[in-house]
Motif scaffolding. Structure first.
Motif, PDB file in Angstrom:
ATOM      1  N   VAL A 108       0.847  -1.186   0.000  1.00 42.13           N
ATOM      2  CA  VAL A 108       0.000   0.000   0.000  1.00 42.13           C
ATOM      3  C   VAL A 108       0.888   1.243   0.000  1.00 42.13           C
ATOM      4  N   ASP A 109       0.655   2.108  -0.968  1.00 41.24           N
ATOM      5  CA  ASP A 109       1.417   3.348  -1.062  1.00 41.24           C
ATOM      6  C   ASP A 109       0.729   4.399  -0.197  1.00 41.24           C
ATOM      7  N   GLU A 110       1.382   4.795   0.900  1.00 44.12           N
ATOM      8  CA  GLU A 110       0.803   5.777   1.813  1.00 44.12           C
ATOM      9  C   GLU A 110       0.888   7.170   1.188  1.00 44.12           C
ATOM     10  N   ALA A 111      -0.226   7.884   1.231  1.00 45.24           N
ATOM     11  CA  ALA A 111      -0.276   9.230   0.645  1.00 45.24           C
ATOM     12  C   ALA A 111       0.715  10.156   1.353  1.00 45.24           C
ATOM     13  N   THR A 112       1.375  10.994   0.558  1.00 46.37           N
ATOM     14  CA  THR A 112       2.348  11.926   1.134  1.00 46.37           C
ATOM     15  C   THR A 112       1.793  13.346   1.221  1.00 46.37           C
ATOM     16  N   ARG A 113       0.624  13.570   0.603  1.00 48.08           N
ATOM     17  CA  ARG A 113      -0.024  14.869   0.697  1.00 48.08           C
ATOM     18  C   ARG A 113      -1.508  14.698   0.416  1.00 48.08           C
ATOM     19  N   TYR A 114      -2.287  15.704   0.827  1.00 50.59           N
ATOM     20  CA  TYR A 114      -3.720  15.678   0.566  1.00 50.59           C
ATOM     21  C   TYR A 114      -3.994  16.065  -0.884  1.00 50.59           C
ATOM     22  N   SER A 115      -5.095  15.554  -1.427  1.00 50.61           N
ATOM     23  CA  SER A 115      -5.480  15.843  -2.810  1.00 50.61           C
ATOM     24  C   SER A 115      -5.868  17.318  -2.930  1.00 50.61           C
ATOM     25  N   ASP A 116      -5.890  17.802  -4.163  1.00 50.25           N
ATOM     26  CA  ASP A 116      -6.274  19.194  -4.399  1.00 50.25           C
ATOM     27  C   ASP A 116      -7.690  19.466  -3.901  1.00 50.25           C
ATOM     28  N   ALA A 117      -8.581  18.480  -4.028  1.00 49.10           N
ATOM     29  CA  ALA A 117      -9.962  18.634  -3.548  1.00 49.10           C
ATOM     30  C   ALA A 117      -9.981  18.777  -2.026  1.00 49.10           C
ATOM     31  N   ASP A 118      -9.179  17.947  -1.343  1.00 51.12           N
ATOM     32  CA  ASP A 118      -9.089  18.042   0.115  1.00 51.12           C
ATOM     33  C   ASP A 118      -8.513  19.395   0.522  1.00 51.12           C
ATOM     34  N   THR A 140       1.678  21.551   1.017  1.00 49.49           N
ATOM     35  CA  THR A 140       2.350  20.833   2.104  1.00 49.49           C
ATOM     36  C   THR A 140       1.461  20.771   3.339  1.00 49.49           C
ATOM     37  N   TYR A 141       0.239  21.288   3.217  1.00 48.83           N
ATOM     38  CA  TYR A 141      -0.684  21.329   4.351  1.00 48.83           C
ATOM     39  C   TYR A 141      -1.070  19.912   4.790  1.00 48.83           C
ATOM     40  N   GLY A 142      -1.110  19.734   6.109  1.00 47.00           N
ATOM     41  CA  GLY A 142      -1.564  18.459   6.658  1.00 47.00           C
ATOM     42  C   GLY A 142      -0.476  17.423   6.822  1.00 47.00           C
ATOM     43  N   VAL A 143       0.767  17.784   6.507  1.00 44.91           N
ATOM     44  CA  VAL A 143       1.891  16.865   6.678  1.00 44.91           C
ATOM     45  C   VAL A 143       2.550  17.178   8.018  1.00 44.91           C
ATOM     46  N   LEU A 174       0.706  12.100   7.053  1.00 44.69           N
ATOM     47  CA  LEU A 174      -0.447  12.989   7.007  1.00 44.69           C
ATOM     48  C   LEU A 174      -1.115  13.083   8.378  1.00 44.69           C
ATOM     49  N   ILE A 175      -1.489  14.276   8.744  1.00 43.80           N
ATOM     50  CA  ILE A 175      -2.262  14.505   9.967  1.00 43.80           C
ATOM     51  C   ILE A 175      -3.702  14.135   9.632  1.00 43.80           C
ATOM     52  N   GLY A 176      -4.394  13.490  10.560  1.00 44.18           N
ATOM     53  CA  GLY A 176      -5.772  13.061  10.320  1.00 44.18           C
ATOM     54  C   GLY A 176      -6.695  14.201   9.923  1.00 44.18           C
ATOM     55  N   LYS A 177      -7.599  13.916   8.979  1.00 42.63           N
ATOM     56  CA  LYS A 177      -8.531  14.931   8.488  1.00 42.63           C
ATOM     57  C   LYS A 177      -9.394  15.503   9.612  1.00 42.63           C
ATOM     58  N   ARG A 186      -8.709  15.803  12.756  1.00 50.10           N
ATOM     59  CA  ARG A 186      -7.903  16.721  13.578  1.00 50.10           C
ATOM     60  C   ARG A 186      -7.758  18.069  12.867  1.00 50.10           C
ATOM     61  N   LEU A 187      -7.498  18.042  11.576  1.00 54.34           N
ATOM     62  CA  LEU A 187      -7.303  19.280  10.825  1.00 54.34           C
ATOM     63  C   LEU A 187      -8.594  20.093  10.722  1.00 54.34           C
ATOM     64  N   LYS A 188      -9.737  19.409  10.715  1.00 51.80           N
ATOM     65  CA  LYS A 188     -11.006  20.140  10.664  1.00 51.80           C
ATOM     66  C   LYS A 188     -11.257  20.867  11.980  1.00 51.80           C
ATOM     67  N   ILE A 189     -10.801  20.271  13.084  1.00 51.43           N
ATOM     68  CA  ILE A 189     -10.988  20.874  14.402  1.00 51.43           C
ATOM     69  C   ILE A 189      -9.887  21.893  14.695  1.00 51.43           C
ATOM     70  N   VAL A 190      -8.639  21.531  14.363  1.00 51.64           N
ATOM     71  CA  VAL A 190      -7.470  22.396  14.606  1.00 51.64           C
ATOM     72  C   VAL A 190      -6.765  22.607  13.260  1.00 51.64           C
ATOM     73  N   PRO A 191      -7.327  23.496  12.418  1.00 48.34           N
ATOM     74  CA  PRO A 191      -6.794  23.635  11.061  1.00 48.34           C
ATOM     75  C   PRO A 191      -5.374  24.173  10.959  1.00 48.34           C
ATOM     76  N   HIS A 192      -4.847  24.724  12.050  1.00 43.58           N
ATOM     77  CA  HIS A 192      -3.481  25.246  12.017  1.00 43.58           C
ATOM     78  C   HIS A 192      -2.476  24.237  12.585  1.00 43.58           C
ATOM     79  N   ALA A 193      -2.925  23.005  12.835  1.00 44.45           N
ATOM     80  CA  ALA A 193      -2.045  21.971  13.395  1.00 44.45           C
ATOM     81  C   ALA A 193      -0.889  21.666  12.443  1.00 44.45           C
TER      82      ALA A 193
END
Length: 126
Positions: free
Chosen positions: A2-12, A93-96, A103-106, A108-115
């Motif tokens: 399984v290739d682990e994602a290194t960044r969030y998609s443009d949609a995310d 590079t957001y969310g790394v 990747l930081i969990g989605k 968590r980022l929705k609650i603490v977007p500056h994490a």
């Protein structure tokens, strides 16, 4: 394998951008309110004509201004952190996590977007 994602998609990233912009707008409105509270404390009422409680009120007023000043400083830092998050969205590079590189969990980022760190990395700091 399984290739682990290194960044969030443009949609995310676009979704996160909307959340961050909304938080910046609310935080700026809150900051403006805090600043106006300690800037407009100069009321021209008759409160100062009675010397009995003047010393107490001046001390209380000073404490209130200091508290508002601390709130303003904290709010300015929050806005700066949100703007930095927005910059990371633009750089994709957001969310790394800055510690693990994962990747930081989605949620968590929705609650603490500056994490900038995952829960895993935060727990390693303790």
């Amino acid at each position: 394998m399984v290739d682990e994602a290194t960044r969030y998609s443009d949609a995310d990233l676009a979704e996160f951008k909307v959340i961050i912009l909304s938080k910046i707008q609310k935080a700026q409105a809150d900051l403006d309110l805090i600043k106006s509270a300690y800037m407009n404390d100069l009321n021209n009422g008759t409160d100062d004509t009675s010397p009995t409680f003047k010393a107490f009120e001046e001390g209380s007023e000073t404490m209130s201004k200091e508290a508002n000043s601390q709130l303003a400083i904290r709010q300015e830092k929050f806005i700066r952190d949100l703007k930095n998050a927005l910059f990371r969205v633009e750089n994709k590079t957001y969310g790394v996590c800055k510690v693990t590189g994962k990747l930081i969990g989605k949620e968590r980022l929705k609650i603490v977007p500056h994490a900038t760190m995952s829960i895993e990395a935060k727990n390693l700091q303790r």
